[in-house]
Scaffold this active site. Structure first.
Site, short mmCIF file in Angstrom:
data_model
loop_
_atom_site.label_atom_id
_atom_site.label_comp_id
_atom_site.label_asym_id
_atom_site.label_seq_id
_atom_site.Cartn_x
_atom_site.Cartn_y
_atom_site.Cartn_z
N SER A 165 0.86 -1.18 0.00
CA SER A 165 0.00 0.00 0.00
C SER A 165 0.90 1.23 0.00
O SER A 165 2.05 1.16 0.45
CB SER A 165 -0.87 0.03 1.26
OG SER A 165 -1.46 1.29 1.44
N TYR A 178 -2.91 -0.76 10.38
CA TYR A 178 -2.79 -1.01 8.93
C TYR A 178 -1.45 -0.48 8.41
O TYR A 178 -0.72 -1.18 7.69
CB TYR A 178 -3.95 -0.33 8.21
CG TYR A 178 -4.02 -0.59 6.72
CD1 TYR A 178 -4.66 -1.72 6.22
CD2 TYR A 178 -3.46 0.29 5.81
CE1 TYR A 178 -4.74 -1.96 4.85
CE2 TYR A 178 -3.53 0.07 4.44
CZ TYR A 178 -4.17 -1.06 3.96
OH TYR A 178 -4.24 -1.30 2.60
P1 NAD Z 1 -11.06 -6.31 -0.76
O1 NAD Z 1 -11.68 -6.18 0.58
O2 NAD Z 1 -11.95 -6.42 -1.95
O3 NAD Z 1 -10.07 -7.54 -0.84
C1 NAD Z 1 -9.41 -8.10 0.26
C2 NAD Z 1 -9.55 -9.59 0.12
O4 NAD Z 1 -8.81 -10.24 1.15
C3 NAD Z 1 -11.03 -10.03 0.27
O5 NAD Z 1 -11.34 -10.94 -0.76
C4 NAD Z 1 -11.04 -10.72 1.63
O6 NAD Z 1 -12.00 -11.75 1.73
C5 NAD Z 1 -9.63 -11.27 1.66
N1 NAD Z 1 -9.20 -11.61 3.01
C6 NAD Z 1 -9.34 -10.86 4.14
N2 NAD Z 1 -8.87 -11.55 5.19
C7 NAD Z 1 -8.42 -12.74 4.72
C8 NAD Z 1 -7.83 -13.87 5.32
N3 NAD Z 1 -7.60 -13.91 6.64
N4 NAD Z 1 -7.49 -14.92 4.53
C9 NAD Z 1 -7.74 -14.90 3.21
N5 NAD Z 1 -8.29 -13.84 2.59
C10 NAD Z 1 -8.64 -12.79 3.34
O7 NAD Z 1 -10.09 -5.06 -0.89
P2 NAD Z 1 -8.92 -4.76 -1.93
O8 NAD Z 1 -8.84 -3.30 -2.03
O9 NAD Z 1 -9.07 -5.56 -3.17
O10 NAD Z 1 -7.63 -5.24 -1.09
C11 NAD Z 1 -6.64 -6.08 -1.63
C12 NAD Z 1 -5.27 -5.68 -1.10
O11 NAD Z 1 -4.95 -4.39 -1.61
C13 NAD Z 1 -5.19 -5.57 0.42
O12 NAD Z 1 -3.94 -6.11 0.87
C14 NAD Z 1 -5.23 -4.07 0.66
O13 NAD Z 1 -4.58 -3.71 1.86
C15 NAD Z 1 -4.48 -3.59 -0.56
N6 NAD Z 1 -4.70 -2.17 -0.88
C16 NAD Z 1 -5.93 -1.72 -1.33
C17 NAD Z 1 -6.08 -0.39 -1.64
C18 NAD Z 1 -7.37 0.19 -2.16
O14 NAD Z 1 -7.45 1.41 -2.33
N7 NAD Z 1 -8.38 -0.62 -2.45
C19 NAD Z 1 -5.01 0.50 -1.47
C20 NAD Z 1 -3.81 0.02 -1.01
C21 NAD Z 1 -3.67 -1.32 -0.72
#
Ligand code: NAD
Length: 280
Positions: A165, A178
């Site tokens: 991130s 986080y």
């Molecule tokens: P999201 O909530 O759609 O995806 C997160 C996924 O992780 C979900 O499918 C959830 O079920 C899964 N998950 C959560 N806990 C888990 C566990 N214990 N075991 C297995 N799976 C688990 O959100 P996203 O934005 O697609 O997030 C994906 C990654 O991107 C994350 O690591 C998040 O920190 C990172 N991220 C997202 C953003 C953003 O703006 N969306 C920005 C920076 C980083």
């Protein structure tokens, strides 16, 4: 001379840059992970899609991968649980033969002002976002070392692309757990890359900015929230999941074979101190 021989070896860039490779994506049933799983398949990889809840959504991703013409597996596991992660890797390797690409993507938020943050909120975020990436990266490395090189599909022994991130470098009030987890991912990636580069394992991360997914819906789902968010994004648009997926495909392919230990920020400039964009 040596250099020209080596560069002739690099697979040419193209839509099938991952042909013949086997990949695993954690948290692959939604958001960024879903887009990554589909993009890896479009680039020619067979893909194991991990999920922890919501089997139907994971099966939808697998069905779409089938339509692309690649093999898909759906594997339930909590990435914070060592036994479940090990069982997931055994299943993926048993079914697909091996793994060449692992994308530890699963992540979550449990936000609270610091004085009110419970140990449970702190611990769950560290367990999923940091320990989960450690456990998946360790199983990946064990498989790469066990199996040995597959020069017919890639110059590297294996590739790990962690999803970090912008908060691996931007402090985040109200989200201390986080930000600490993602800061940890940054040095996990760099230390692992340093340790394993001599074995030709590449370990990189993609560090997304604001991407339109369920995790941050409150930040983009109303015009007011979107306008406030744009103050943080010099490029003045929210990121889409495919912006991240394309970067992951590149980092997983031989097109980036000389890139190791790098955090690739895909953030529309969010890390460029946007408060200074009018001269400060
Ligand atoms: P999201 O909530 O759609 O995806 C997160 C996924 O992780 C979900 O499918 C959830 O079920 C899964 N998950 C959560 N806990 C888990 C566990 N214990 N075991 C297995 N799976 C688990 O959100 P996203 O934005 O697609 O997030 C994906 C990654 O991107 C994350 O690591 C998040 O920190 C990172 N991220 C997202 C953003 C953003 O703006 N969306 C920005 C920076 C980083």
């Amino acid at each position: 001379m040596v250099e020209s021989v080596a560069s002739a070896d690099v697979r040419s860039p193209g839509p099938q840059s991952l042909a013949g490779q086997k990949a695993l994506v954690t948290g692959g049933s939604s958001g960024i992970g879903r887009a990554i799983a589909l993009a890896l398949a479009r680039a020619g990889a067979d893909v194991a899609v991990n999920y922890v809840s919501g089997e139907d959504a994971a099966r939808d991703v697998a069905a779409e991968i089938d339509r692309i013409g690649r093999r898909a597996l759906v594997l339930k596991a909590d990435v914070a649980d060592e036994g479940q992660v090990q069982a997931m890797f055994r299943s993926a390797i048993g079914e697909l033969g091996t793994l060449d690409i692992v994308v530890p993507n699963a992540g979550l938020q449990r936000d609270a002002p610091f004085a009110q943050m419970t140990l449970a909120q702190w611990q769950r975020v560290i367990d999923v976002n940091l320990t989960g990436q450690f456990l998946c990266a360790r199983e990946a490395v064990r498989e790469f070392l066990r199996r040995g090189p597959r020069p017919e599909v890639s110059r590297a022994l294996g590739k790990i692309v962690c999803i970090s991130s912008v908060h691996e470098v931007i402090p985040w009030a109200g989200h201390v757990n986080y930000a600490a987890s993602k800061g940890g991912v940054m040095l996990l990636v760099k230390s692992l890359a340093q340790e394993l580069a001599p074995k030709r394992v590449r370990v990189c991360s993609v560090a997304p900015g604001a991407i339109r997914t369920p995790i941050n819906e409150a930040a983009w789902s109303t015009p007011e929230a979107y306008e406030a968010l744009m103050k943080l994004v010099p490029y003045k648009r929210i990121g889409e999941t495919d912006d991240i997926a394309r970067a992951v495909v590149w980092l997983a392919s031989d097109d980036s074979d000389y890139v190791n230990g790098t955090s690739l920020f895909v953030d529309g400039g969010m890390t460029l101190y946007p408060g200074f964009e009018d001269g400060g």
